[in-house]
Scaffold this motif. Structure first.
Motif, mmCIF file in Angstrom:
data_model
loop_
_atom_site.group_PDB
_atom_site.id
_atom_site.type_symbol
_atom_site.label_atom_id
_atom_site.label_comp_id
_atom_site.label_asym_id
_atom_site.label_seq_id
_atom_site.Cartn_x
_atom_site.Cartn_y
_atom_site.Cartn_z
ATOM 1 N N THR A 85 47.191 15.403 2.788
ATOM 2 C CA THR A 85 46.218 15.464 3.375
ATOM 3 C C THR A 85 47.305 13.493 3.922
ATOM 4 O O THR A 85 47.125 12.536 2.871
ATOM 5 C CB THR A 85 44.905 14.757 3.741
ATOM 6 O OG1 THR A 85 44.815 16.411 3.701
ATOM 7 C CG2 THR A 85 44.467 13.856 5.031
ATOM 8 N N HIS A 104 43.821 12.796 14.487
ATOM 9 C CA HIS A 104 43.895 14.827 13.709
ATOM 10 C C HIS A 104 44.329 15.415 14.592
ATOM 11 O O HIS A 104 45.376 15.702 13.663
ATOM 12 C CB HIS A 104 42.676 14.932 13.509
ATOM 13 C CG HIS A 104 41.911 14.524 12.141
ATOM 14 N ND1 HIS A 104 40.466 14.228 12.764
ATOM 15 C CD2 HIS A 104 42.314 13.883 11.219
ATOM 16 C CE1 HIS A 104 40.017 12.989 11.698
ATOM 17 N NE2 HIS A 104 40.804 12.628 10.030
ATOM 18 N N HIS A 221 40.056 8.233 8.488
ATOM 19 C CA HIS A 221 40.016 9.959 8.663
ATOM 20 C C HIS A 221 38.075 10.452 9.645
ATOM 21 O O HIS A 221 37.299 10.412 8.362
ATOM 22 C CB HIS A 221 39.976 11.133 7.486
ATOM 23 C CG HIS A 221 41.769 11.082 8.026
ATOM 24 N ND1 HIS A 221 42.118 11.910 7.206
ATOM 25 C CD2 HIS A 221 42.264 10.323 6.714
ATOM 26 C CE1 HIS A 221 42.957 12.244 7.304
ATOM 27 N NE2 HIS A 221 43.727 11.385 6.511
#
Length: 293
Positions: A85, A104, A221
């Motif tokens: 990630t 995302h 995130h």
């Protein structure tokens, strides 16, 4: 944003990362995909002619650690893409666009396009389970089936994930002595804690992560809650695998899964590291679920 606290921390983490990959027991091909948010590193393995499955790890770990007990068993059945990630402590490198505007679905669009994959199945653990669900909600035409492990439905009633994480990881993560690392791993897991604590390489790598990774690098995130319609759309394609001793399940996640009657399987005496703790059970479930016609 700085991923590692020092150059030595980066060396230690990436050295043990490579040693973990060697312990997978299957051939792994490193692959880098340029995206609008930076270069994403992916560990590719499995049969070239098999159906594609993309794998996402959680916060504060990486693909090398996440799939050590799953890779060799899954490899004969699928072509697998284990993603590091962006912002996580793996080999992905964010660029100047990795900011609070990070999205995302756009990032995963770029990944799949770079890998020349039109439609895939997705699996993820913890935050990786959220990523899989998020992409399935926002790009349903590109996603077949989803398996979300140690990760519930991000509904309003689930509570704030960061507050839950602080309750679980503190105070041990602030003072990552070897004793505290073992204590934290024990807190996170069920009866099969030994799959972590009896593996010196995992303990070494995890200690380096706690000491040398800058967790703020994952701050872009954001976790967004899903609407009822989005949750209903997930029900038909998503399987949730949850440990009954997972602290995140105990602190609210389990109630949401039950309320929305999601397709779930619960594992007794199992914690947050479900795919490590119960690999002999999880691997066949993944194979069967992703092999359905």
């Amino acid at each position: 944003m700085k991923i590692y606290r020092t150059r030595k921390a980066k060396e230690n983490i990436l050295n043990t990362y490579d040693r973990l990959l060697e312990a997978w027991g299957t051939e792994v091909l490193p692959f880098k995909v340029p995206t609008r948010y930076g270069t994403t590193h992916i560990n590719v393995f499995g049969r070239e002619d098999a159906p594609p499955v993309v794998l996402f790890h959680g916060v504060g770990d990486d693909s090398a650690l996440m799939w050590i007990y799953n890779a060799a068993v899954l490899a004969p059945h699928f072509r697998l893409y284990a993603v590091d990630t962006l912002g996580g402590p793996g080999k992905s490198i964010p660029n100047e666009n990795y900011t609070k505007e990070f999205e995302h679905a756009e990032w995963i669009d770029d990944l799949l396009d770079g890998l020349e994959l039109k439609q895939v199945d997705l699996a993820g653990v913890s935050h990786g389970g959220y990523l899989a669900q998020y992409y399935a909600v926002h790009r349903p035409e590109r996603v077949g089936r989803v398996v979300s492990m140690a990760s519930g439905v991000p509904a309003e009633s689930a509570g704030h994930p960061m507050k839950t994480m602080l309750r679980v990881f503190l105070p041990e993560a602030l003072f990552p002595t070897k004793k505290n690392v073992i204590k934290l791993l024990t807190k996170l897991t069920g009866k099969n804690t030994a799959v972590f604590t009896d593996n010196p390489l995992i303990v070494e790598h995890y200690t380096y992560l706690l000491r040398g990774y800058n967790n703020m690098a994952m701050s872009f995130h954001k976790v967004n809650t899903f609407t009822n319609d989005q949750i209903n759309d997930l029900r038909g394609k998503t399987l949730y695998l949850i440990g009954e001793r997972d602290p995140f399940y105990i602190l609210g996640g389990g109630t949401v899964l039950q309320t929305y009657q999601m397709n779930r399987r619960l594992f007794e005496d199992t914690g947050h590291g479900i795919n490590h703790e119960m690999a002999d059970d999880i691997n066949p479930i993944l194979i069967e679920y992703f092999s359905r016609s």
